[in-house]
Design an enzyme around this catalytic site. Structure first.
Site, PDB file in Angstrom:
ATOM      1  N   LYS A  41      92.980  40.613  31.409  1.00 34.77           N
ATOM      2  CA  LYS A  41      92.274  41.706  32.091  1.00 34.77           C
ATOM      3  C   LYS A  41      91.951  41.243  33.511  1.00 34.77           C
ATOM      4  O   LYS A  41      91.511  40.108  33.696  1.00 34.77           O
ATOM      5  CB  LYS A  41      90.929  42.010  31.392  1.00 34.77           C
ATOM      6  CG  LYS A  41      91.012  42.476  29.955  1.00 34.77           C
ATOM      7  CD  LYS A  41      89.585  42.766  29.444  1.00 34.77           C
ATOM      8  CE  LYS A  41      89.498  42.882  27.932  1.00 34.77           C
ATOM      9  NZ  LYS A  41      88.114  42.877  27.413  1.00 34.77           N
ATOM     10  N   SER A 128      82.643  47.918  28.678  1.00 31.49           N
ATOM     11  CA  SER A 128      82.685  47.601  30.119  1.00 31.49           C
ATOM     12  C   SER A 128      83.785  48.400  30.816  1.00 31.49           C
ATOM     13  O   SER A 128      83.592  48.917  31.919  1.00 31.49           O
ATOM     14  CB  SER A 128      82.952  46.107  30.324  1.00 31.49           C
ATOM     15  OG  SER A 128      81.930  45.339  29.747  1.00 31.49           O
TER      16      SER A 128
HETATM   17  P1  ADP Z   1      86.316  39.906  25.479  1.00 34.89           P
HETATM   18  O1  ADP Z   1      87.231  40.182  26.631  1.00 34.89           O
HETATM   19  O2  ADP Z   1      86.198  38.462  25.113  1.00 34.89           O
HETATM   20  O3  ADP Z   1      86.491  40.808  24.288  1.00 34.89           O
HETATM   21  P2  ADP Z   1      83.973  41.482  26.151  1.00 34.89           P
HETATM   22  O4  ADP Z   1      83.023  41.251  27.256  1.00 34.89           O
HETATM   23  O5  ADP Z   1      84.784  42.736  26.184  1.00 34.89           O
HETATM   24  O6  ADP Z   1      84.875  40.203  26.108  1.00 34.89           O
HETATM   25  O7  ADP Z   1      83.216  41.424  24.761  1.00 34.89           O
HETATM   26  C1  ADP Z   1      82.544  40.263  24.344  1.00 34.89           C
HETATM   27  C2  ADP Z   1      82.052  40.470  22.919  1.00 34.89           C
HETATM   28  O8  ADP Z   1      81.063  41.492  22.915  1.00 34.89           O
HETATM   29  C3  ADP Z   1      83.132  40.933  21.932  1.00 34.89           C
HETATM   30  O9  ADP Z   1      82.860  40.354  20.673  1.00 34.89           O
HETATM   31  C4  ADP Z   1      82.931  42.421  21.875  1.00 34.89           C
HETATM   32  O10 ADP Z   1      83.382  42.952  20.644  1.00 34.89           O
HETATM   33  C5  ADP Z   1      81.422  42.502  22.006  1.00 34.89           C
HETATM   34  N1  ADP Z   1      81.000  43.781  22.552  1.00 34.89           N
HETATM   35  C6  ADP Z   1      81.504  44.423  23.639  1.00 34.89           C
HETATM   36  N2  ADP Z   1      80.867  45.590  23.845  1.00 34.89           N
HETATM   37  C7  ADP Z   1      79.945  45.699  22.852  1.00 34.89           C
HETATM   38  C8  ADP Z   1      78.985  46.696  22.479  1.00 34.89           C
HETATM   39  N3  ADP Z   1      78.874  47.842  23.156  1.00 34.89           N
HETATM   40  N4  ADP Z   1      78.202  46.470  21.408  1.00 34.89           N
HETATM   41  C9  ADP Z   1      78.333  45.329  20.699  1.00 34.89           C
HETATM   42  N5  ADP Z   1      79.228  44.350  20.969  1.00 34.89           N
HETATM   43  C10 ADP Z   1      80.025  44.532  22.038  1.00 34.89           C
END
Ligand code: ADP
Length: 158
Positions: A41, A128
């Site tokens: 990403k 995000s």
């Molecule tokens: P990655 O690129 O490692 O998936 P993210 O920042 O997208 O990183 O997500 C980090 C962690 O947080 C992952 O385990 C994801 O499933 C969790 N996560 C992301 N958004 C949410 C949310 N809205 N509620 C709960 N957990 C979330």
């Protein structure tokens, strides 16, 4: 001492992430948030910016600290002598992806145990990537991210 690592891209930190952080911080002596470079990403915020935003948002949580991780999560895990990896689960899509990552991490390092905290209902649709799309179109994202993230995020699209 039970140390857990919560790795992620956090681009940027959302209320969903913050909820997982608060809940996980109660389960462990120390929670280390590892801001990772996600090679698949392209990031809006730099690692340093992300660390700063998360630091501000967790300042009241005494046993939480924020670091960056450039290499494999499992290498950081060993270095920190951590006991657990924490990840959040929103839906079936997360489940499929997370299951694969958790098993791979376990294959790479036998001592890695991953636990999953289910997203609260109000956070299941918070991502995000979608939040960035809304900001780009000048929508109001203040309900979805911590207060201190709103302005820096808005500024990115000025
Ligand atoms: P990655 O690129 O490692 O998936 P993210 O920042 O997208 O990183 O997500 C980090 C962690 O947080 C992952 O385990 C994801 O499933 C969790 N996560 C992301 N958004 C949410 C949310 N809205 N509620 C709960 N957990 C979330």
């Amino acid at each position: 001492m039970k140390i857990a690592v919560f790795p992620g891209s956090f681009d940027p930190l959302t209320n969903g992430h913050l909820n997982i952080i608060k809940r996980a911080s109660k389960l462990f002596d120390e929670l280390v948030i590892a801001v990772a470079v996600n090679t698949s990403k392209s990031a809006l915020f730099s690692l340093e910016e992300k660390v700063q935003l998360i630091d501000e948002a967790v300042k009241d949580l005494a046993n939480v600290r924020v670091i960056t991780v450039q290499g494999l999560t499992v290498d950081l895990f060993k270095e920190l002598k951590a006991t657990t990896l924490v990840r959040g689960l929103r839906d079936e899509e997360d489940y499929r992806y997370e299951r694969q990552i958790a098993e791979m991490n376990h294959q790479l390092e036998n001592s890695v145990e991953t636990i999953f905290l289910m997203a609260r209902p109000q956070d299941t649709y918070v991502a995000s990537s979608i939040i960035k799309e809304i900001v780009k179109m000048h929508g109001d994202i203040s309900k979805f991210v911590p207060q201190n993230v709103v302005q820096p995020l808005t500024d990115k699209f000025k």
